[in-house]
Write an enzyme that holds these catalytic residues in place. Structure first.
Site, PDB file in Angstrom:
ATOM      1  N   HIS A 138       0.853  -1.191   0.000  1.00 44.17           N
ATOM      2  CA  HIS A 138       0.000   0.000   0.000  1.00 44.17           C
ATOM      3  C   HIS A 138       0.883   1.234   0.000  1.00 44.17           C
ATOM      4  O   HIS A 138       1.971   1.224   0.587  1.00 44.17           O
ATOM      5  CB  HIS A 138      -0.921   0.004   1.236  1.00 44.17           C
ATOM      6  CG  HIS A 138      -2.057   0.967   1.102  1.00 44.17           C
ATOM      7  ND1 HIS A 138      -1.955   2.280   1.505  1.00 44.17           N
ATOM      8  CD2 HIS A 138      -3.287   0.808   0.566  1.00 44.17           C
ATOM      9  CE1 HIS A 138      -3.100   2.887   1.242  1.00 44.17           C
ATOM     10  NE2 HIS A 138      -3.926   2.029   0.671  1.00 44.17           N
TER      11      HIS A 138
ATOM     12  N   GLU B  16      -7.779  -5.442  -0.506  1.00 45.67           N
ATOM     13  CA  GLU B  16      -8.299  -6.183  -1.651  1.00 45.67           C
ATOM     14  C   GLU B  16      -8.250  -7.696  -1.463  1.00 45.67           C
ATOM     15  O   GLU B  16      -8.997  -8.428  -2.105  1.00 45.67           O
ATOM     16  CB  GLU B  16      -7.521  -5.804  -2.921  1.00 45.67           C
ATOM     17  CG  GLU B  16      -7.531  -4.324  -3.253  1.00 45.67           C
ATOM     18  CD  GLU B  16      -8.873  -3.819  -3.728  1.00 45.67           C
ATOM     19  OE1 GLU B  16      -9.910  -4.240  -3.172  1.00 45.67           O
ATOM     20  OE2 GLU B  16      -8.893  -2.993  -4.647  1.00 45.67           O
TER      21      GLU B  16
HETATM   22  N1  ACO Z   1       4.128  -7.394  -4.752  1.00 38.62           N
HETATM   23  C1  ACO Z   1       5.458  -7.407  -4.963  1.00 38.62           C
HETATM   24  N2  ACO Z   1       6.238  -6.339  -4.792  1.00 38.62           N
HETATM   25  C2  ACO Z   1       5.658  -5.206  -4.414  1.00 38.62           C
HETATM   26  C3  ACO Z   1       4.289  -5.117  -4.168  1.00 38.62           C
HETATM   27  C4  ACO Z   1       3.514  -6.272  -4.354  1.00 38.62           C
HETATM   28  N3  ACO Z   1       2.190  -6.283  -4.149  1.00 38.62           N
HETATM   29  N4  ACO Z   1       3.974  -3.847  -3.801  1.00 38.62           N
HETATM   30  C5  ACO Z   1       5.130  -3.164  -3.811  1.00 38.62           C
HETATM   31  N5  ACO Z   1       6.132  -3.975  -4.180  1.00 38.62           N
HETATM   32  C6  ACO Z   1       7.536  -3.637  -4.286  1.00 38.62           C
HETATM   33  C7  ACO Z   1       7.859  -2.910  -5.571  1.00 38.62           C
HETATM   34  O1  ACO Z   1       8.137  -3.789  -6.625  1.00 38.62           O
HETATM   35  C8  ACO Z   1       9.061  -2.099  -5.151  1.00 38.62           C
HETATM   36  O2  ACO Z   1      10.190  -2.939  -5.127  1.00 38.62           O
HETATM   37  P1  ACO Z   1      11.613  -2.436  -5.656  1.00 38.62           P
HETATM   38  O3  ACO Z   1      11.952  -1.237  -4.789  1.00 38.62           O
HETATM   39  O4  ACO Z   1      12.497  -3.611  -5.453  1.00 38.62           O
HETATM   40  O5  ACO Z   1      11.400  -2.052  -7.088  1.00 38.62           O
HETATM   41  C9  ACO Z   1       8.766  -1.738  -3.700  1.00 38.62           C
HETATM   42  O6  ACO Z   1       7.868  -2.725  -3.235  1.00 38.62           O
HETATM   43  C10 ACO Z   1       8.110  -0.384  -3.566  1.00 38.62           C
HETATM   44  O7  ACO Z   1       7.008  -0.320  -4.462  1.00 38.62           O
HETATM   45  P2  ACO Z   1       6.282   1.028  -4.895  1.00 38.62           P
HETATM   46  O8  ACO Z   1       5.828   0.844  -6.314  1.00 38.62           O
HETATM   47  O9  ACO Z   1       7.097   2.221  -4.581  1.00 38.62           O
HETATM   48  O10 ACO Z   1       5.103   1.016  -3.926  1.00 38.62           O
HETATM   49  P3  ACO Z   1       3.799   1.893  -4.075  1.00 38.62           P
HETATM   50  O11 ACO Z   1       3.642   2.665  -2.863  1.00 38.62           O
HETATM   51  O12 ACO Z   1       3.742   2.663  -5.325  1.00 38.62           O
HETATM   52  O13 ACO Z   1       2.758   0.701  -4.204  1.00 38.62           O
HETATM   53  C11 ACO Z   1       0.763  -0.368  -4.646  1.00 38.62           C
HETATM   54  C12 ACO Z   1       1.480   0.671  -3.789  1.00 38.62           C
HETATM   55  C13 ACO Z   1       0.556   0.195  -6.053  1.00 38.62           C
HETATM   56  C14 ACO Z   1      -0.593  -0.656  -4.016  1.00 38.62           C
HETATM   57  C15 ACO Z   1       1.614  -1.689  -4.699  1.00 38.62           C
HETATM   58  O14 ACO Z   1       1.872  -2.163  -3.413  1.00 38.62           O
HETATM   59  C16 ACO Z   1       0.982  -2.760  -5.571  1.00 38.62           C
HETATM   60  O15 ACO Z   1       1.138  -2.735  -6.789  1.00 38.62           O
HETATM   61  N6  ACO Z   1       0.227  -3.724  -4.945  1.00 38.62           N
HETATM   62  C17 ACO Z   1      -0.425  -4.760  -5.714  1.00 38.62           C
HETATM   63  C18 ACO Z   1      -1.756  -4.245  -6.275  1.00 38.62           C
HETATM   64  C19 ACO Z   1      -2.796  -4.033  -5.190  1.00 38.62           C
HETATM   65  O16 ACO Z   1      -2.961  -4.870  -4.299  1.00 38.62           O
HETATM   66  N7  ACO Z   1      -3.524  -2.908  -5.303  1.00 38.62           N
HETATM   67  C20 ACO Z   1      -4.560  -2.535  -4.344  1.00 38.62           C
HETATM   68  C21 ACO Z   1      -4.056  -1.492  -3.399  1.00 38.62           C
HETATM   69  S1  ACO Z   1      -5.245  -1.079  -2.172  1.00 38.62           S
HETATM   70  C22 ACO Z   1      -6.289   0.003  -2.951  1.00 38.62           C
HETATM   71  O17 ACO Z   1      -5.923   0.790  -3.745  1.00 38.62           O
HETATM   72  C23 ACO Z   1      -7.714  -0.035  -2.614  1.00 38.62           C
END
Ligand code: ACO
Length: 359
Positions: free
Chosen positions: A242, A301
């Site tokens: 998140h 989710e």
């Molecule tokens: N699975 C694997 N790796 C992840 C995940 C995940 N679900 N989420 C973040 N990471 C990793 C990224 O790859 C990144 O790794 P790196 O630094 O080695 O490249 C690191 O964690 C940081 O990620 P960011 O993209 O900076 O995190 P951000 O704050 O943008 O992400 C998000 C938030 C978009 C929700 C992300 O966690 C994600 O894509 N989750 C999966 C989709 C999801 O569940 N969405 C629903 C969110 S809840 C809602 O909106 C209602």
């Protein structure tokens, strides 16, 4: 600058606070764990709309709004029925008048439930079901989908879901709603912008893919291996991580509670729940090992997917059900922003080529 605008404060709001460090969500002074125990979706609308719209007789007015909005279902052309439900629902919603008052607001709250359930029935050749204004929003939504009266447990589960997702700070869809509202466009325009932002898989489009992930993992014993290979392929694990929460998303627990109640009544196959719990445990363990610098925990989710599946919603409609709850928050935020009166117009930094100056 950070391209995701993290840490940027772009609004003052009385509506909700997301405390990412402590894993706490407050909606108008009430923490989520209290909110889900003591309030229906209509109560939460009452809270969110207080000071923005007249809230007297809101539950009955919402029931009437469902009936009013249903009149638009008759104009559903076949081209809309074959679209993904969220796109068909958005197209129908776009036909509502772009007002600013309470009647327009309640029609917009009613619309995702009425249009989604009608489209789901039309897709399989069934006749849409006329709303019953006397029922709660959750009960009527389930009835309009299935054609039968839902059980008290099913109603309570959907109601808890709608309460849980009703508002959540300045998430991407709410921000989109506020930007549009700041131009003094109407509420329908704000809700359309929000809905378009919600449908992406990084926001409200994740729960369908959570079920795809469970199906692909197949068995608890296979969970870790499947997740490892997905991560190795650069995929994100849906239902985890998140932007704001650095600990567990409190909404995940609110919904896990509802899922357990449904499971105890036999509405969820125990094997399905066991698989989900095994996938969750394996994913958390793996993310801790593979991404040690980034705390990644279960988000809203993950258990949304199990809950909505158990209630009979097809996975391609999960984003629409999210919108059924979040629409209340969008409208309150849009009104708050419009009342502030200030146009949102940030700056960008130009990094492209500059015109050559003739020597
Ligand atoms: N699975 C694997 N790796 C992840 C995940 C995940 N679900 N989420 C973040 N990471 C990793 C990224 O790859 C990144 O790794 P790196 O630094 O080695 O490249 C690191 O964690 C940081 O990620 P960011 O993209 O900076 O995190 P951000 O704050 O943008 O992400 C998000 C938030 C978009 C929700 C992300 O966690 C994600 O894509 N989750 C999966 C989709 C999801 O569940 N969405 C629903 C969110 S809840 C809602 O909106 C209602």
């Amino acid at each position: 600058m950070k391209s995701g605008l993290e840490d940027v404060v772009a609004a003052e709001t009385v509506l909700s606070d997301v405390d990412g460090k402590n894993g706490r969500l407050i909606v108008r002074g009430v923490s989520l764990d209290e909110l889900v125990v003591h309030n229906s979706y209509e109560d939460v609308l009452d809270l969110l709309f207080d000071g923005f719209f007249d809230t007297k007789g809101l539950r009955a007015a919402l029931g009437r709004a469902r009936v009013e909005v249903f009149a638009h279902v008759a104009q559903t052309d076949p081209a809309l029925v074959v679209l993904p439900p969220v796109d068909g629902m958005r197209a129908l919603l776009a036909r509502l008048d772009d007002g600013q008052g309470r009647d327009a607001a309640l029609r917009l709250v009613a619309a995702p439930a009425v249009f989604t359930t009608a489209l789901l029935r039309l897709k399989v050749g069934l006749t849409p079901i006329t709303p019953n204004a006397a029922l709660s929003h959750a009960a009527d939504s389930l009835r309009m989908m299935s054609g039968t009266m839902p059980s008290a447990q099913q109603v309570s589960a959907l109601d808890r879901y709608l309460v849980t997702v009703a508002d959540h700070g300045l998430n991407a869809s709410t921000f989109a709603a506020r930007v549009v509202a700041s131009t003094q466009a109407g509420l329908t325009s704000s809700v359309l912008a929000a809905l378009s932002a919600l449908k992406g898989p990084l926001h409200g489009g994740a729960p369908g893919p959570v079920l795809d992930m469970l199906d692909a993992a197949g068995t608890p014993a296979n969970a870790l291996a499947w997740l490892e290979s997905a991560l190795a392929n650069g995929e994100r694990l849906m239902g985890f991580g998140h932007r704001v929460y650095r600990v567990r998303d409190p909404r995940a627990d609110a919904l896990k509670g509802a899922v357990r109640v449904l499971a105890s009544s036999g509405a969820i196959d125990p094997a399905r729940l066991a698989l989900a719990e095994a996938v969750e445990a394996a994913a958390l363990d793996l993310l801790k090992r593979k991404k040690p610098d980034r705390p990644l925990d279960t988000n809203v989710e993950f258990y949304t997917a199990l809950l909505l599946e158990a209630l009979g919603f097809p996975r391609e409609a999960f984003t629409c059900v999210f919108a059924m709850g979040r629409v209340g928050g969008w409208i309150a935020h849009a009104r708050e922003q419009a009342m502030d009166g200030r146009l949102i117009r940030p700056m960008s930094v130009y990094v492209g080529p500059v015109p050559q100056v003739a020597a």
